[in-house]
Design an enzyme around this catalytic site. Sequence first.
Site, PDB file in Angstrom:
ATOM      1  N   CYS A  73      44.378  65.022  71.094  1.00  0.00           N
ATOM      2  CA  CYS A  73      42.991  64.577  71.262  1.00  0.00           C
ATOM      3  C   CYS A  73      42.104  65.714  70.792  1.00  0.00           C
ATOM      4  O   CYS A  73      42.173  66.817  71.352  1.00  0.00           O
ATOM      5  CB  CYS A  73      42.748  64.283  72.749  1.00  0.00           C
ATOM      6  N   CYS A 184      39.120  62.585  65.043  1.00  0.00           N
ATOM      7  CA  CYS A 184      39.394  62.038  66.378  1.00  0.00           C
ATOM      8  C   CYS A 184      40.650  61.196  66.218  1.00  0.00           C
ATOM      9  O   CYS A 184      40.761  60.426  65.251  1.00  0.00           O
ATOM     10  CB  CYS A 184      38.221  61.171  66.826  1.00  0.00           C
TER      11      CYS A 184
HETATM   12  N1  DGL Z   1      41.257  60.660  70.803  1.00  0.00           N
HETATM   13  C1  DGL Z   1      40.116  61.436  71.266  1.00  0.00           C
HETATM   14  C2  DGL Z   1      39.792  62.495  70.210  1.00  0.00           C
HETATM   15  O1  DGL Z   1      40.667  62.794  69.397  1.00  0.00           O
HETATM   16  C3  DGL Z   1      39.027  60.503  71.644  1.00  0.00           C
HETATM   17  C4  DGL Z   1      37.984  61.109  72.498  1.00  0.00           C
HETATM   18  C5  DGL Z   1      37.352  60.171  73.469  1.00  0.00           C
HETATM   19  O2  DGL Z   1      38.016  59.762  74.416  1.00  0.00           O
HETATM   20  O3  DGL Z   1      36.150  59.933  73.294  1.00  0.00           O
HETATM   21  O4  DGL Z   1      38.739  63.060  70.161  1.00  0.00           O
END
Ligand code: DGL
Length: 256
Positions: A73, A184
Amino acid sequence: MNNSPIGIYDSGFGGLSVWRELYRALPDESLIYLGDGAHCPYGELDEATICVYAQQAVEHLLAKGCKLIVVACNTATAAAVNFLRDKFSDIPIVGLEPAVKPACKLTKSKRVAVLATERSLKSDKFRTAVQRYAEGVEVVPVVGRGFVEAVEAGEEKSDKTLQLVASVVEPIIERGVDVIVLGCTHYPFLKGVIRQVIGDRDVVLIDSGEPVEKRVESLLERYDMRAGDDHVPEYKFMTFADDDYCERLRSKAFGE
Ligand code: DGL
């Protein structure tokens, strides 16, 4: 040799884009995926709150005997990876780098966009990457507002999502950007609609799945922690949300 699982953590479904790379490239390794789900999205939360959720997640993964943790993440990496490395200093923790360096190498128009959450784009990690690698290149930060929610809702291909993605991506392309970083881990699940918006224009998409897998592989080598050739891998899924969410994590991991 070490047959313990690799732990992979994200706010929700996004880290499955990294999970898939590990599953493909490291077929002997057991994997445990923890998609928070109860507190997603993280993108607009403050750092201290993300640190609390990230600590909770890593503790759960370590309780399952994980030998290495991947914070799959970008937002949790930007907010919490240094905190996690201090707190859990005896275990390797791999985070996600915003792919500014490869994007700046690739661009011909000298204009790249980094599509990410608000928290990631406000982070020191992002600022440092731009200062370090973007000489002579304009880096346009763009928040993919609503993108994480679309993936969490399983709406990756709907007309509504296509319109949402077009409203964000079209202005980027009109600015002359020829490389878009998917900063993301949820966003690779929107590649289909993003490509639809790009059409036949010469714009490259970059994500972090493969570089993260390579980093994991090199750490497994360095610490002599690879699973044995005869190890039968197991794939487990965990969440702080409910059983239904956990089932959806599993089917998305193995889905198209
Ligand atoms: N998968 C997360 C990232 O890479 C998402 C973040 C979120 O939950 O807004 O930033």
